[in-house]
Enzyme design. Structure first.
Site, short mmCIF file in Angstrom:
data_model
loop_
_atom_site.label_atom_id
_atom_site.label_comp_id
_atom_site.label_asym_id
_atom_site.label_seq_id
_atom_site.Cartn_x
_atom_site.Cartn_y
_atom_site.Cartn_z
CD GLN A 49 17.01 -14.78 -29.43
OE1 GLN A 49 16.44 -13.81 -29.95
NE2 GLN A 49 17.62 -14.70 -28.27
CG ASP A 76 26.78 -20.26 -32.98
OD1 ASP A 76 26.75 -19.16 -32.38
OD2 ASP A 76 26.46 -21.34 -32.43
CG LEU A 120 28.60 -9.05 -19.99
CD1 LEU A 120 29.50 -10.01 -19.22
CD2 LEU A 120 29.26 -8.67 -21.31
CG HIS A 134 16.42 -16.24 -35.07
ND1 HIS A 134 17.00 -15.33 -34.25
CD2 HIS A 134 15.09 -16.15 -34.85
CE1 HIS A 134 16.05 -14.72 -33.56
NE2 HIS A 134 14.90 -15.21 -33.91
N GLY A 157 22.32 -14.97 -22.41
CA GLY A 157 23.04 -14.21 -23.43
C GLY A 157 22.21 -13.61 -24.52
NE ARG A 199 26.48 -14.07 -38.75
CZ ARG A 199 25.22 -14.01 -38.29
NH1 ARG A 199 24.29 -13.44 -39.03
NH2 ARG A 199 24.92 -14.53 -37.12
CB ALA A 223 27.51 -17.47 -21.06
P1 NAD Z 1 11.85 -7.04 -34.87
O1 NAD Z 1 11.11 -6.03 -35.69
O2 NAD Z 1 11.19 -7.56 -33.62
O3 NAD Z 1 13.26 -6.49 -34.53
C1 NAD Z 1 13.30 -5.68 -33.38
C2 NAD Z 1 14.71 -5.26 -33.30
O4 NAD Z 1 15.46 -5.80 -34.39
C3 NAD Z 1 14.78 -3.77 -33.42
O5 NAD Z 1 14.72 -3.27 -32.08
C4 NAD Z 1 16.11 -3.59 -34.08
O6 NAD Z 1 17.11 -3.76 -33.12
C5 NAD Z 1 16.20 -4.78 -34.99
N1 NAD Z 1 15.68 -4.51 -36.34
C6 NAD Z 1 14.64 -5.11 -36.94
N2 NAD Z 1 14.52 -4.70 -38.21
C7 NAD Z 1 15.51 -3.80 -38.39
C8 NAD Z 1 15.94 -3.02 -39.48
N3 NAD Z 1 15.33 -3.13 -40.68
N4 NAD Z 1 16.96 -2.18 -39.31
C9 NAD Z 1 17.58 -2.12 -38.11
N5 NAD Z 1 17.23 -2.82 -37.03
C10 NAD Z 1 16.22 -3.66 -37.20
O7 NAD Z 1 12.30 -8.22 -35.76
P2 NAD Z 1 11.33 -8.89 -36.75
O8 NAD Z 1 11.31 -8.16 -38.05
O9 NAD Z 1 10.00 -9.08 -36.05
O10 NAD Z 1 12.08 -10.28 -36.94
C11 NAD Z 1 11.27 -11.38 -37.22
C12 NAD Z 1 12.05 -12.56 -36.75
O11 NAD Z 1 13.30 -12.64 -37.48
C13 NAD Z 1 12.41 -12.46 -35.30
O12 NAD Z 1 12.33 -13.71 -34.70
C14 NAD Z 1 13.86 -12.03 -35.38
O13 NAD Z 1 14.57 -12.40 -34.22
C15 NAD Z 1 14.34 -12.85 -36.57
N6 NAD Z 1 15.62 -12.34 -37.04
C16 NAD Z 1 16.65 -13.20 -37.28
C17 NAD Z 1 17.86 -12.69 -37.67
C18 NAD Z 1 19.04 -13.59 -37.87
O14 NAD Z 1 20.18 -13.12 -38.01
N7 NAD Z 1 18.79 -14.86 -37.84
C19 NAD Z 1 18.03 -11.34 -37.88
C20 NAD Z 1 16.97 -10.54 -37.65
C21 NAD Z 1 15.75 -11.01 -37.22
N1 APR Z 2 28.06 -13.88 -21.40
C1 APR Z 2 26.73 -13.65 -21.26
N2 APR Z 2 26.05 -12.68 -21.93
C2 APR Z 2 26.77 -11.95 -22.81
C3 APR Z 2 28.15 -12.14 -23.03
C4 APR Z 2 28.80 -13.16 -22.28
N3 APR Z 2 30.09 -13.43 -22.40
N4 APR Z 2 28.56 -11.22 -23.95
C5 APR Z 2 27.47 -10.51 -24.31
N5 APR Z 2 26.39 -10.93 -23.60
C6 APR Z 2 25.02 -10.43 -23.67
C7 APR Z 2 24.93 -8.95 -23.94
O1 APR Z 2 24.88 -8.28 -22.69
C8 APR Z 2 23.57 -8.87 -24.66
O2 APR Z 2 22.53 -8.71 -23.71
O3 APR Z 2 24.43 -11.08 -24.78
C9 APR Z 2 23.43 -10.23 -25.33
C10 APR Z 2 23.62 -10.17 -26.84
O4 APR Z 2 22.53 -9.44 -27.36
P1 APR Z 2 22.44 -9.25 -28.94
O5 APR Z 2 23.76 -8.87 -29.47
O6 APR Z 2 21.23 -8.36 -29.17
O7 APR Z 2 22.13 -10.71 -29.49
P2 APR Z 2 20.74 -11.46 -29.41
O8 APR Z 2 19.99 -11.06 -28.17
O9 APR Z 2 21.04 -12.90 -29.61
O10 APR Z 2 19.95 -10.90 -30.71
C11 APR Z 2 18.65 -11.49 -30.92
O11 APR Z 2 18.43 -10.33 -33.02
O12 APR Z 2 19.64 -9.65 -34.82
C12 APR Z 2 18.69 -10.55 -34.39
O13 APR Z 2 18.14 -12.69 -35.03
C13 APR Z 2 19.20 -11.92 -34.54
O14 APR Z 2 19.22 -13.78 -33.08
C14 APR Z 2 19.46 -12.38 -33.14
C15 APR Z 2 18.42 -11.60 -32.40
#
Ligand code: NAD
Ligand code: APR
Ligand code: ZN
Length: 237
Positions: free
Chosen positions: A91, A94, A202, A109, A175, A59, A219
């Site tokens: 969140q 990058d 989106l 994050h 987003g 990444r 966005a």
């Molecule tokens: P969470 O339990 O709230 O996560 C909810 C969502 O995350 C679920 O609906 C699912 O979509 C996904 N998820 C969580 N654990 C999963 C697993 N083991 N397998 C598949 N899907 C899973 O998340 P959390 O555990 O409370 O996360 C704690 C914090 O860490 C939050 O702020 C979260 O956003 C952050 N986080 C960061 C990253 C990253 O890439 N930086 C990745 C994941 C979580």
């Molecule tokens: N413009 C605006 N919104 C967009 C675009 C775009 N061009 N493309 C996608 N989206 C929207 C999608 O509709 C979706 O609602 O961005 C959102 C992306 O959602 P996710 O893929 O779930 O990403 P995010 O919400 O950032 O995930 C939250 O989950 O895995 C963990 O920690 C990780 O920070 C991540 C967190």
């Protein structure tokens, strides 16, 4: 437009989509290629540290091929020109907000460009690949890990974020799918403090029902238009 002075902006993977970085839960999303539990949990780091390091090395390497898009640039302009308080909470891990020029921001994050020492908690720049066993500059321990908040871990700077939300006049979410807490709950905290709430996405997200207004689109279209209107509206202050 009611008088707006303090703004909190939350961004998710969607703001970087038009720069070519895959989101998590969209088609071809990052979680399609990898199981979260294999690359983004504390347990994964114990079970297969090589896989976790390779996932984040991949990444980070991808960052070299992308540039900030017009949405990042518009937020950086808001950062420069907005006379009131502004906090951009991303969140994303990058560095596109920084490369666009944003300053008043934080990574809840963590970030790809940083390594964290699991022993002493010091951070250091993670520029190229982080070989397994790389030692911490501060304490010398071979305990460096990606400075990424894994599922199950607490996000960074939550106290500062909650304070900013309590004082916000306007909360804007850009987003993000609203799938993961605590970020998904920020809109409710802001609304409880009397802030106006706006979602730019989106598609409708899991949290759309909590926003005063949801604008659907990319966005790249919605964010520059919103910033232009806000900066052009002298009554906003
Ligand atoms: P969470 O339990 O709230 O996560 C909810 C969502 O995350 C679920 O609906 C699912 O979509 C996904 N998820 C969580 N654990 C999963 C697993 N083991 N397998 C598949 N899907 C899973 O998340 P959390 O555990 O409370 O996360 C704690 C914090 O860490 C939050 O702020 C979260 O956003 C952050 N986080 C960061 C990253 C990253 O890439 N930086 C990745 C994941 C979580
Ligand atoms: N413009 C605006 N919104 C967009 C675009 C775009 N061009 N493309 C996608 N989206 C929207 C999608 O509709 C979706 O609602 O961005 C959102 C992306 O959602 P996710 O893929 O779930 O990403 P995010 O919400 O950032 O995930 C939250 O989950 O895995 C963990 O920690 C990780 O920070 C991540 C967190
Ligand atoms: Zn150390």
């Amino acid at each position: 437009m009611t008088h707006i002075r303090n703004i909190v902006v939350l961004t998710g993977a969607g703001i970087s989509a038009e720069s070519g970085i895959a989101t998590f839960r969209g088609p071809g999303g990052l979680w399609e290629g990898h199981r979260i539990e294999d690359v983004c949990t504390p347990q994964a780091l114990v079970i297969d540290p090589q896989l976790v390091h390779r996932f984040y090395d991949m990444r980070r390497a991808a960052l070299a091929d992308v540039v900030p898009n017009v949405a990042h640039v518009a937020l950086a302009r808001l950062d420069r020109e907005w006379p009131g308080d502004l906090l951009i909470v991303t969140q994303n891990v990058d560095d596109l907000h920084e490369r666009a020029g944003a300053r008043r921001m934080l990574h809840m994050h963590g970030e790809l460009r940083s390594a964290l020492c699991a022993d002493c908690g010091q951070r250091q720049t993670w520029a190229a690949s982080l070989p397994m066993g790389a030692v911490c500059e501060a304490c010398g321990a071979a305990a460096l890990r990606p400075d990424i908040v894994f599922f199950g871990e607490m996000p960074y700077e939550m106290e500062g974020i909650e304070t900013a939300l309590a004082q916000a006049d306007l909360f804007v979410s850009i987003g993000t799918s609203g799938a993961v807490y605590p970020a998904a709950g920020f809109v409710q905290l802001a609304a409880a403090s009397g802030a106006a709430t706006l979602e730019l996405n989106l598609e409708r997200s899991a949290g759309s029902g909590f926003f005063d207004e949801t604008r659907l689109g990319t966005a790249g279209t919605l964010v520059p238009a919103w910033v232009d209107a806000l900066l052009g509206d002298s009554a906003a202050l």
